[in-house]
Design an enzyme around this catalytic site. Structure first.
Site, mmCIF file in Angstrom:
data_model
loop_
_atom_site.group_PDB
_atom_site.id
_atom_site.type_symbol
_atom_site.label_atom_id
_atom_site.label_comp_id
_atom_site.label_asym_id
_atom_site.label_seq_id
_atom_site.Cartn_x
_atom_site.Cartn_y
_atom_site.Cartn_z
ATOM 1 C CB SER A 124 -0.869 0.041 1.307
ATOM 2 O OG SER A 124 -1.662 1.272 1.412
ATOM 3 C CE1 TYR A 148 -3.857 -2.585 5.543
ATOM 4 C CE2 TYR A 148 -3.377 -0.391 5.048
ATOM 5 C CZ TYR A 148 -3.606 -1.545 4.704
ATOM 6 O OH TYR A 148 -3.838 -1.809 3.371
ATOM 7 C CE LYS A 152 -1.556 -4.426 3.269
ATOM 8 N NZ LYS A 152 -1.875 -5.889 2.678
HETATM 9 P P1 NAD Z 1 -10.950 -7.013 1.004
HETATM 10 O O1 NAD Z 1 -11.291 -6.813 2.555
HETATM 11 O O2 NAD Z 1 -12.136 -6.627 0.133
HETATM 12 O O3 NAD Z 1 -10.380 -8.313 0.518
HETATM 13 C C1 NAD Z 1 -9.411 -8.926 1.336
HETATM 14 C C2 NAD Z 1 -9.996 -10.392 1.264
HETATM 15 O O4 NAD Z 1 -8.971 -11.128 2.083
HETATM 16 C C3 NAD Z 1 -11.500 -10.591 1.842
HETATM 17 O O5 NAD Z 1 -12.116 -11.259 0.922
HETATM 18 C C4 NAD Z 1 -11.143 -11.177 3.129
HETATM 19 O O6 NAD Z 1 -12.444 -12.127 3.480
HETATM 20 C C5 NAD Z 1 -9.967 -11.977 3.040
HETATM 21 N N1 NAD Z 1 -9.246 -12.357 4.154
HETATM 22 C C6 NAD Z 1 -8.854 -11.489 5.280
HETATM 23 N N2 NAD Z 1 -8.070 -12.395 6.187
HETATM 24 C C7 NAD Z 1 -7.946 -13.605 5.677
HETATM 25 C C8 NAD Z 1 -7.608 -14.651 6.266
HETATM 26 N N3 NAD Z 1 -6.711 -14.790 7.435
HETATM 27 N N4 NAD Z 1 -7.617 -15.779 5.618
HETATM 28 C C9 NAD Z 1 -8.213 -15.927 4.441
HETATM 29 N N5 NAD Z 1 -8.725 -14.874 3.742
HETATM 30 C C10 NAD Z 1 -8.777 -13.710 4.456
HETATM 31 O O7 NAD Z 1 -9.712 -5.891 0.605
HETATM 32 P P2 NAD Z 1 -9.173 -5.270 -0.837
HETATM 33 O O8 NAD Z 1 -9.532 -3.771 -0.760
HETATM 34 O O9 NAD Z 1 -9.616 -6.161 -1.850
HETATM 35 O O10 NAD Z 1 -7.876 -5.280 -0.571
HETATM 36 C C11 NAD Z 1 -7.064 -6.554 -0.708
HETATM 37 C C12 NAD Z 1 -5.503 -6.288 -0.147
HETATM 38 O O11 NAD Z 1 -4.891 -5.147 -0.774
HETATM 39 C C13 NAD Z 1 -5.466 -6.219 1.248
HETATM 40 O O12 NAD Z 1 -4.266 -7.022 1.529
HETATM 41 C C14 NAD Z 1 -5.497 -4.474 1.479
HETATM 42 O O13 NAD Z 1 -4.726 -4.420 2.644
HETATM 43 C C15 NAD Z 1 -4.610 -4.104 0.326
HETATM 44 N N6 NAD Z 1 -4.963 -2.765 -0.122
HETATM 45 C C16 NAD Z 1 -6.290 -2.349 -0.279
HETATM 46 C C17 NAD Z 1 -6.277 -0.946 -0.151
HETATM 47 C C18 NAD Z 1 -7.911 -0.469 -0.736
HETATM 48 O O14 NAD Z 1 -7.879 0.847 -0.423
HETATM 49 N N7 NAD Z 1 -8.904 -1.184 -0.779
HETATM 50 C C19 NAD Z 1 -5.215 0.083 -0.688
HETATM 51 C C20 NAD Z 1 -3.860 -0.576 -0.460
HETATM 52 C C21 NAD Z 1 -3.676 -1.877 -0.050
HETATM 53 N N1 UFG Z 2 -12.287 11.701 3.421
HETATM 54 C C1 UFG Z 2 -13.411 12.695 3.637
HETATM 55 N N2 UFG Z 2 -14.511 11.881 3.876
HETATM 56 C C2 UFG Z 2 -14.452 10.478 4.248
HETATM 57 C C3 UFG Z 2 -13.668 9.803 3.733
HETATM 58 C C4 UFG Z 2 -12.773 10.240 3.322
HETATM 59 O O1 UFG Z 2 -13.384 13.681 3.388
HETATM 60 O O2 UFG Z 2 -15.979 10.223 4.472
HETATM 61 C C5 UFG Z 2 -11.070 12.171 2.589
HETATM 62 C C6 UFG Z 2 -9.883 11.863 3.312
HETATM 63 O O3 UFG Z 2 -9.670 12.765 4.453
HETATM 64 C C7 UFG Z 2 -8.820 11.826 2.433
HETATM 65 C C8 UFG Z 2 -9.334 11.218 1.033
HETATM 66 O O4 UFG Z 2 -10.885 11.590 1.234
HETATM 67 O O5 UFG Z 2 -8.277 13.065 2.131
HETATM 68 C C9 UFG Z 2 -9.153 9.977 0.785
HETATM 69 O O6 UFG Z 2 -9.580 9.322 2.074
HETATM 70 P P1 UFG Z 2 -9.921 7.415 1.872
HETATM 71 O O7 UFG Z 2 -10.203 7.201 3.249
HETATM 72 O O8 UFG Z 2 -10.512 7.072 0.793
HETATM 73 O O9 UFG Z 2 -8.383 6.856 1.509
HETATM 74 P P2 UFG Z 2 -7.177 7.187 2.343
HETATM 75 O O10 UFG Z 2 -6.054 7.955 1.273
HETATM 76 O O11 UFG Z 2 -7.002 7.602 3.543
HETATM 77 O O12 UFG Z 2 -6.498 5.465 2.584
HETATM 78 C C10 UFG Z 2 -6.657 4.473 1.639
HETATM 79 C C11 UFG Z 2 -6.802 3.257 2.195
HETATM 80 C C12 UFG Z 2 -5.723 2.957 2.915
HETATM 81 C C13 UFG Z 2 -4.381 2.903 2.061
HETATM 82 C C14 UFG Z 2 -4.155 4.318 1.456
HETATM 83 C C15 UFG Z 2 -3.130 4.523 0.456
HETATM 84 O O13 UFG Z 2 -8.057 3.360 2.821
HETATM 85 O O14 UFG Z 2 -5.819 1.516 3.229
HETATM 86 O O15 UFG Z 2 -5.528 4.636 0.786
HETATM 87 O O16 UFG Z 2 -3.048 3.402 -0.240
HETATM 88 F F1 UFG Z 2 -3.488 2.835 3.216
#
Ligand code: NAD
Ligand code: UFG
Length: 345
Positions: A124, A148, A152
């Site tokens: 991330s 969190y 990572k």
């Molecule tokens: P998500 O929660 O939709 O998907 C994660 C999946 O992993 C889920 O289906 C959950 O049930 C499964 N899971 C969690 N723990 C598990 C375990 N111990 N055993 C088996 N399955 C398990 O999340 P996502 O948005 O698809 O994110 C996928 C990955 O990308 C995550 O590792 C997350 O940290 C990373 N990531 C996501 C974002 C974002 O904004 N969505 C940003 C940066 C990184």
């Molecule tokens: N924001 C609002 N109102 C809301 C939600 C968010 O104003 O209800 C603003 C936040 O302050 C920020 C922007 O919208 O300025 C984006 O916020 P998000 O929560 O959508 O995303 P973040 O950048 O905070 O975090 C996301 C993921 C993290 C990841 C990060 C970098 O949630 O897990 O991107 O990849 F680590």
């Protein structure tokens, strides 16, 4: 030979499964459905008209994971499984360290036992912490600001150590920026449980009438309109990035980190405006205090992925808004309560 996808039922996992199946890969998914719904994978099968071999199991269950490797000829792993809610990680750090780190250790150990040493990992942009200079490139010093993010960062370091111990490993650390959007069919998308933490699902739930108004967290940041700036990336571009990273790890050795972002930032108010244009009605919002832990500006320098993976984001903000909204309006209650009529219409 098959690709094992951990967490393949989740938001990014399902979209990547589609591109894997479309690319001719055979896949095996493991998921414990702690943050997803089996219906999501059923819809992936519907979209691709291909079957997915699914193991409903927890990554921490080493015996079950060994069975997956015994029963399938696994060539490489894409590792999505993890918990991702920043706020919850602050109140329940042990849950995050246990699930994300211990789960990854089990996976790496089983992979090494079976000599499957090719891995694409969901990292991330959070590993950059609060940097002064943007765009963010992969060689910046890393720092995490919450549990969190630390999971990572630690997993990246663990993977580097594993490679140093055995140079047969080939690992891509994909640092995602802000994934948004959905598959163009509207059949799959992001389905947060409870109140959304992230901006885009919050906006679309306001638009569909589930939530009254958006809170904009702070308008006093040092940005052009005072609101936070992020690099939003279409989840299908992200999925394509995984295919390119997979091709890379299948053909090389080493550990490399890659930013997956567009290189362009948008403010919260620009996002609101873009959604208003897409949806054709105002999104009510009010300005609130800054959310603790948020940074002012984050956007990627995506040039390393372009040069080394031959990947770059193709979809613009209008497509991100269109596809996020399409998913939300066809599935106002996510996977859980969507009627068959909505699925097929
Ligand atoms: P998500 O929660 O939709 O998907 C994660 C999946 O992993 C889920 O289906 C959950 O049930 C499964 N899971 C969690 N723990 C598990 C375990 N111990 N055993 C088996 N399955 C398990 O999340 P996502 O948005 O698809 O994110 C996928 C990955 O990308 C995550 O590792 C997350 O940290 C990373 N990531 C996501 C974002 C974002 O904004 N969505 C940003 C940066 C990184
Ligand atoms: N924001 C609002 N109102 C809301 C939600 C968010 O104003 O209800 C603003 C936040 O302050 C920020 C922007 O919208 O300025 C984006 O916020 P998000 O929560 O959508 O995303 P973040 O950048 O905070 O975090 C996301 C993921 C993290 C990841 C990060 C970098 O949630 O897990 O991107 O990849 F680590």
């Amino acid at each position: 030979m098959k690709i094992l996808v951990t967490g393949g039922a989740g938001y990014i996992g399902t979209h990547t499964c589609i591109q894997l199946l479309n690319g001719g890969y055979k896949i095996v998914v493991i998921d414990n459905f702690s943050n997803s719904n089996p219906e999501a994978l059923r819809r992936v099968e519907q979209i691709t008209e291909k079957k997915i071999k699914l193991y409903r199991t927890d990554l921490l269950d080493q015996e079950a994971l060994i069975k997956v490797f015994e029963e399938n000829s696994i060539e490489a792993v894409i590792h999505f499984a993890g918990l991702k809610a920043v706020g919850e990680s602050v109140t329940k750090p042990l849950k995050y360290y246990q699930n994300n780190i211990a789960g990854t250790l089990v996976l790496l150990e089983v992979m090494e036992t079976f000599e499957v040493e090719k891995l694409v990992f969901s990292s991330s942009a959070t590993v950059y912490g609060n940097q002064q200079c943007v765009p963010l490139n992969e060689s910046l010093p890393l720092q995490a600001t919450n549990p969190y993010g630390r999971t990572k960062l630690m997993i990246e370091q663990i993977m580097e150590d594993v490679y140093q111990s055995n140079k047969n490993w080939s690992i891509a650390l994909l640092r995602y920026f802000n994934p948004v959007g959905a598959h163009e069919s509207g059949l799959i998308g992001e389905d947060p449980s409870g109140l959304p933490n992230n901006l885009v699902p919050y906006i679309t739930q306001v638009a569909v009438g589930k939530l009254a108004k958006l809170s904009v967290f702070g308008n006093d940041y040092p940005t052009y309109d005072g609101t936070g700036i992020r690099d939003y990336i279409h989840v299908m571009d992200l999925a394509d990035g995984h295919i390119k990273a997979l091709e890379k790890v299948l053909s090389t050795r080493g550990v490399e980190a890659y930013n997956l972002g567009t290189g362009r930032g948008f403010s919260v108010l620009e996002m609101v405006q873009a959604f208003e244009e897409e949806i054709g009605k105002p999104i009510p919002y009010e300005i609130k205090a800054r959310r603790p832990g948020d940074i002012a500006v984050s956007y990627a320098d995506p040039s390393k992925a372009e040069t080394e993976l031959n990947w770059r984001a193709e979809r613009g903000l209008a497509e991100m808004c269109r596809d996020s909204w399409n998913w939300q309006k066809l599935n106002p209650n996510g996977y859980e309560k969507t009627t068959e009529k909505q699925v097929t219409s």
